[in-house]
Design an enzyme around this catalytic site. Structure first.
Site, PDB file in Angstrom:
ATOM      1  CD  GLU A  45      -1.849  -2.260   1.351  1.00 15.05           C
ATOM      2  OE1 GLU A  45      -0.714  -2.551   1.756  1.00 15.05           O
ATOM      3  OE2 GLU A  45      -2.725  -3.091   1.124  1.00 15.05           O
ATOM      4  CG  HIS A  71     -10.318  -7.587   7.493  1.00  9.85           C
ATOM      5  ND1 HIS A  71      -9.437  -8.231   8.314  1.00  9.85           N
ATOM      6  CD2 HIS A  71      -9.807  -7.699   6.250  1.00  9.85           C
ATOM      7  CE1 HIS A  71      -8.436  -8.715   7.604  1.00  9.85           C
ATOM      8  NE2 HIS A  71      -8.639  -8.407   6.349  1.00  9.85           N
TER       9      HIS A  71
END
Lengths: 389, 400
Positions: B136, B205
């Site tokens: 990322e 998550h």
């Protein structure tokens, strides 16, 4: 060092006439071949030849620009001590050959991005002394309008992308610029510079992985001045051969104090990157000042080491010797050139000192680009202004 | 006219959603021509329509509210799910501007983990829909670097939580480069991805990260909640010259709605009036909008008339719409999914208190999710976020 001449110079006559001018052989483009001081060490590629094509004009240009860079950095040192420059000021003296050699090998369409030691690279990309000193002193005329400071020099029209405070982060940015160059089919490359300290950042390897996967024209250049702030390279890196660290990506180790070696390597790297994808260059260089102005630079290295490098490997001295041995100028002429440079720098400083500070309203400009015509002043705007396009 | 239909209970997925009863929205017909929120005087609103000039050659339909237009024929428009609306918006922008590209993990051949980029790789090729490796930090940095040269990348974080790895790039480079370069470089990126508490996805998550990004100067944040505003905000975000973070919600991807066929965008800085009312202003965004509307049904039966505003723009706040509402109702309840500490609701409470203190009859109440990592167990997860019953209780308490 071994010097060889390709063609005999027939214009020994020219010299005495132009003694009154400083640039007497400025129009002479007689090619000269110069041997680099050391051979290149290569990883997964064939190193380029040690013979570099140059010309007398280029030689004198190198000398002049490097002397200008050196003087600029030393002047910045005095300005910092006079508290006109505040905050962080990272000086590049000793490393000028990297900036100069790179510029000589590329065009303004090729992009350069670096970390905070960016004053000289900005100058090499076409920035003016006035912009440099104004920005350092936080004035309006600075290249970033006084809002960036020493670590945030940018020059969009010459593809110089800065100027970044957090080291390591500029390498993914550089690979992104290379991606854009490939996307737009520009036939240009990007040089992403970082230091031996930042070479240990993970994002470098991430970006290198993507660049190699997508065949991006990215060239990662490690300016190895052997110290990451106060930490020597052998204390920070298990493998200090930064040019080999790309593993599957080819690399080249270059004597960073020799402007012609740098030029040759950058040219080689550009050709490689356009055809085959990323490559790593390691420039073996040295900085005379400490990491920044608050660092004396002597707590982690000896003064003997610093003066030793200055005597044996100084990039400007090397060019000076080449100029003298090729009879391109006399000692006196070079000294005059240096005096002129000194005056130029002093004038720029005086002009920058006269420049005003930014207006208070500048605090809020350029936070956002005016998108659909609205201005905003923070998360709770007291008033929404709309100016229709 | 159809009224709002919701699935029973907050835990079930909302698969059908009919637009708000247009009878209740007659007072909004004045706003239907307004493109940008005007100054603080109400009189300026009406004259705006004539002064509108459109920047692009297509006709932009400035409509902040998902409503069936009473005067136009309702047979135009097509029904689709929220993720399809996002995909449509993205595809239209990629058709329109060759500089738009998408970068993210599994956005290409796989079609996107939530199918937002499905089919795009086949249509536009590997150079415009880029499958990145799992890094990322690097690919966000690369998108920002590409944006400095003029490209318009759309960065997809597979889950907003993963973008924490790229926080340095988002905060230092994305947000600051326009400022530190003195305006030389613009960073027209869009960072988007699903976030929020889902269906027992586990703590890492199910993060609600709007609060982490809200202090970064130089970025804009928006949250979509319906297919209509999802497509509109996606398009506006891509066209905007500023970096925009578009927050989507994992549980809202399957919402179905009919959206216009024509090209339209939603203003990035504008809030959406969901249900006008008189007694209390309820400010919300993203998934909590549906909990609020469900609670509104109960409240209406009990005799209350809440005004529900979907704030949509998390940074900067649309204080004009919010302020007008506060001046009308004098009571504010904020319902959000963000963390309690330092969340969007906390900033909004401060902003309302500072700006509209004189108009408040009761303290601003803020219902946020609990300051805990989202637990896995279903019942515990339910109690992490605000439930409609809590909203009803809060309104009753405020309206005493």
């Amino acid at each position: 060092m071994a010097l060889s001449r390709l063609s005999s110079r027939s214009n020994g006559i020219a010299r005495p006439f132009s003694a009154a001018f400083n640039r007497f052989i400025s129009t002479d483009t007689t090619p000269i071949t110069i041997e680099t001081s050391l051979p290149f060490t290569a990883h997964l590629c064939d190193p380029p030849s040690r013979s570099v094509e140059s010309s007398s004009q280029e030689l004198l240009d190198f000398f002049r620009t490097m002397a200008l860079m050196r003087r600029m950095e030393i002047a910045a040192d005095s300005l910092y001590k006079a508290k006109l420059i505040r905050g962080f000021c990272h000086l590049y003296d000793g490393q000028e050959a990297v900036a100069i050699g790179m510029e000589a090998a590329i065009t303004k369409k090729d992009a350069i991005i670096t970390a905070y030691r960016d004053h000289c690279i900005f100058l090499g990309r076409g920035g003016s002394l006035h912009e440099v000193f104004s920005e350092l002193m936080g004035r309006q005329a600075g290249c970033s309008k006084g809002k960036g400071g020493s670590m945030h020099f940018y020059k969009k029209d010459s593809s110089f992308y800065g100027g970044h405070g957090i080291v390591g982060a500029q390498v993914p940015l550089g690979c992104g610029i290379a991606f854009a160059q490939k996307y737009n089919k520009e036939e240009a490359v990007t040089f992403a510079l970082y230091g031996d300290g930042a070479a240990n950042q993970g994002q470098l390897f991430e970006a290198l992985n993507i660049s190699a996967l997508w065949d991006l024209p990215a060239i990662l250049v490690c300016e190895n001045n052997h110290y990451g702030m106060g930490t020597a390279e052998w204390r920070a890196a298990k493998s200090p051969s930064y040019y080999k660290r790309g593993d599957y990506v080819p690399g080249l180790k270059v004597d960073g104090m020799d402007a012609f070696a740098v030029k040759q390597a950058c040219k080689f790297a550009k050709d490689h990157a356009l055809e085959k994808g990323p490559i790593i260059l390691e420039m073996d260089t040295y900085r005379y000042h400490g990491h920044s102005m608050s660092d004396p630079g002597s707590t982690y290295r000896t003064r003997d080491e610093i003066s030793g490098v200055r005597q044996e490997r100084d990039p400007i001295e090397r060019i000076k010797k080449l100029v003298l041995s090729h009879d391109l100028a006399t000692e006196k002429e070079l000294k005059d050139m240096e005096k002129e440079i000194r005056k130029e720098v002093d004038d720029a400083i005086a002009k920058a000192k006269d420049c005003p500070m930014p207006e208070p309203s500048e605090l809020f400009t350029n936070v956002y680009v005016k998108g659909f015509g609205t201005e905003s002043f923070g998360p709770d705007r007291k008033e929404v202004k709309a100016a229709l396009p | 006219m159809s009224s709002i239909i919701h699935g029973a209970g907050a835990a079930t997925a909302l698969s059908t959603f009919n637009p708000v009863d247009s009878k209740k929205l007659t007072n909004l017909s004045v706003r239907s021509q307004r493109y940008i929120v005007a100054g603080s005087e109400a009189s300026k609103k009406k004259s705006f329509g004539s002064a509108l000039t459109v920047r692009h050659s297509q006709k932009l339909i400035p409509n902040a509210v998902a409503t069936k237009e009473a005067d136009t024929s309702t047979s135009t428009g097509h029904e689709l799910l929220l993720f399809e609306a996002l995909q449509e918006g993205l595809e239209e922008e990629m058709d329109r501007d060759a500089n738009v590209c998408v970068m993210g993990e599994d956005v290409g051949h796989y079609g996107g983990s939530y199918k937002v980029t499905k089919g795009l790789a086949d249509k536009f090729g590997d150079l415009r829909v880029l499958d990145t490796p799992i890094c990322e930090n690097a690919f966000t940095g690369m998108a920002i670097g590409a944006a400095m040269t003029g490209l318009r990348p759309v960065i997809e974080g597979m889950n907003m939580g993963f973008l924490l790895l790229a926080f340095n790039q988002i905060s230092n480079n994305c947000g600051m480069l326009h400022y530190t370069s003195g305006g030389q470089f613009t960073i027209p990126v869009v960072i988007r991805g699903p976030g929020g508490v889902g269906r027992q996805l586990g703590a890492e998550h199910s993060q609600r990260l709007e609060s982490y990004f809200q202090s970064i100067p130089g970025i804009q944040m928006v949250a979509c909640s319906t297919p209509y505003n999802a497509k509109g905000l996606m398009k506006a975000a891509i066209r905007s010259e500023n970096p925009v973070i578009l927050f989507e919600h994992v549980l809202l991807y399957n919402l179905k709605e009919k959206i216009p066929d024509e090209d339209y965008i939603c203003n990035l800085e504008e809030a959406e009036m969901v249900r006008p009312g008189e007694h209390i202003t309820i400010l919300t965004y993203s998934r909590m909008r549906y909990h609020v509307m469900q609670a509104a049904k109960t409240l209406v039966n009990k005799g209350y008339d809440p005004e529900v505003i979907d704030i949509r723009s998390l940074k900067p706040f649309d204080l004009h719409t919010i302020g007008n509402s506060v001046k009308k109702t004098h009571r504010v309840l904020i319902v959000e999914e963000c963390m309690r500490t330092g969340g969007i609701g906390a900033s909004l409470t401060a902003a309302i208190n500072e700006n509209f203190h004189d108009y408040l009859d009761a303290p601003v109440m803020c219902l946020s999710s609990q300051d805990v990592p989202t637990p896995y167990a279903g019942t515990l997860e339910e109690w992490t976020v605000v439930q409609p019953a809590q909203i009803v209780t809060a309104v009753e308490q405020l309206c005493q």
